[in-house]
Design a protein around this motif. Structure first.
Motif, PDB file in Angstrom:
ATOM      1  N   ILE A 165      -2.649 -10.242  -2.619  1.00 23.14           N
ATOM      2  CA  ILE A 165      -1.572  -9.273  -2.854  1.00 23.14           C
ATOM      3  C   ILE A 165      -1.794  -8.576  -4.199  1.00 23.14           C
ATOM      4  CG2 ILE A 165       0.910  -9.025  -3.315  1.00 23.14           C
ATOM      5  CD1 ILE A 165       1.283 -11.358  -1.251  1.00 23.14           C
ATOM      6  N   LEU A 166      -2.098  -9.352  -5.235  1.00 30.39           N
ATOM      7  CA  LEU A 166      -2.370  -8.764  -6.542  1.00 30.39           C
ATOM      8  C   LEU A 166      -3.569  -7.817  -6.479  1.00 30.39           C
ATOM      9  CD1 LEU A 166      -1.851 -11.872  -8.856  1.00 30.39           C
ATOM     10  CD2 LEU A 166      -0.337  -9.884  -8.603  1.00 30.39           C
ATOM     11  N   ARG A 167      -4.586  -8.200  -5.712  1.00 34.27           N
ATOM     12  CA  ARG A 167      -5.776  -7.351  -5.554  1.00 34.27           C
ATOM     13  C   ARG A 167      -5.394  -6.008  -4.931  1.00 34.27           C
ATOM     14  NH1 ARG A 167     -11.401  -7.234  -4.645  1.00 34.27           N
ATOM     15  NH2 ARG A 167     -12.000  -6.040  -2.824  1.00 34.27           N
ATOM     16  N   SER A 168      -4.525  -6.037  -3.940  1.00 34.41           N
ATOM     17  CA  SER A 168      -4.150  -4.791  -3.268  1.00 34.41           C
ATOM     18  C   SER A 168      -3.306  -3.891  -4.171  1.00 34.41           C
ATOM     19  CB  SER A 168      -3.415  -5.086  -1.961  1.00 34.41           C
ATOM     20  OG  SER A 168      -2.152  -5.632  -2.234  1.00 34.41           O
ATOM     21  N   LEU A 169      -2.632  -4.465  -5.160  1.00 36.21           N
ATOM     22  CA  LEU A 169      -1.796  -3.687  -6.072  1.00 36.21           C
ATOM     23  C   LEU A 169      -2.542  -3.186  -7.309  1.00 36.21           C
ATOM     24  CD1 LEU A 169       1.419  -5.924  -5.984  1.00 36.21           C
ATOM     25  CD2 LEU A 169       1.003  -3.798  -4.722  1.00 36.21           C
ATOM     26  N   THR A 170      -3.753  -3.693  -7.527  1.00 35.36           N
ATOM     27  CA  THR A 170      -4.524  -3.342  -8.723  1.00 35.36           C
ATOM     28  C   THR A 170      -5.173  -1.970  -8.557  1.00 35.36           C
ATOM     29  OG1 THR A 170      -5.005  -5.685  -9.049  1.00 35.36           O
ATOM     30  CG2 THR A 170      -6.355  -4.122 -10.270  1.00 35.36           C
TER      31      THR A 170
END
Length: 175
Positions: free
Chosen positions: A18-23
């Motif tokens: 999820i964090l990867r997709s928001l970065t």
């Protein structure tokens, strides 16, 4: 490997995705890989080779499926598995000299640089690079290492606390 450890690792990998997709991207559409950060944290906290391998494999597959780098699928898979093998063996060496939180930061910066170098090398052999290796290393890998290390400092504290609290709860219930 216990089911509880597997479930915790799966949850942490999901959070990392999820964090990867928001970065947001840094340079030429490439962005820091926070799944690496979480993989390193899991390796430090759990210290289990089989669990670490499963986390590396899951991370490799997920990042391969979501990469924005042309032809980066194979490079992501090779990179994550090789990085896991190298970093897993470095952690015991680093842990002799460092506290856990510092260990998370050092492992993350070194691991991200290793991962980025492997990724760029594999990608250059398979499909070529959109810019010179050095430019990508300086423009993407080094900033990603800094971002990942800052994220590791924050995430490690949270993850280690949560796992420690849970462990102490289980200990007190058993007694």
């Amino acid at each position: 490997m216990r089911t509880k450890d597997l479930a915790q690792a799966a949850l942490l990998v999901a959070i990392a995705m999820i964090l990867r997709s928001l970065t947001p991207p840094i340079f030429l559409g490439m962005k820091p890989d926070l799944t690496l950060t979480m993989m390193f944290i899991i390796l430090i906290v759990k210290r289990d080779f089989k669990l670490g391998f499963l986390v590396a494999l899951a991370t490799a597959i997920f990042t391969a499926l979501t990469t924005t780098f042309p032809g980066g699928q194979i490079a992501n898979i090779v990179d994550k598995l090789l990085t896991f093998l190298i970093v897993y063996n470095l952690i015991p060496l680093f842990s002799k000299f460092l506290q856990k939180r510092v260990l998370a930061g050092v492992t993350t910066i070194v691991g991200t640089i290793i991962s980025g170098s492997i990724f760029l090398t594999i990608a250059s052999m398979l499909v070529g690079l959109p810019a010179p290796f050095t430019a990508l290393f300086i423009g993407v890998v080094l900033p990603a290492a800094v971002v990942n290390t800052i994220a590791a400092a924050v995430l490690f504290t949270v993850v280690d606390f949560a796992i420690d609290v849970e462990y102490n709860q289980v200990e007190s219930e058993v007694l």
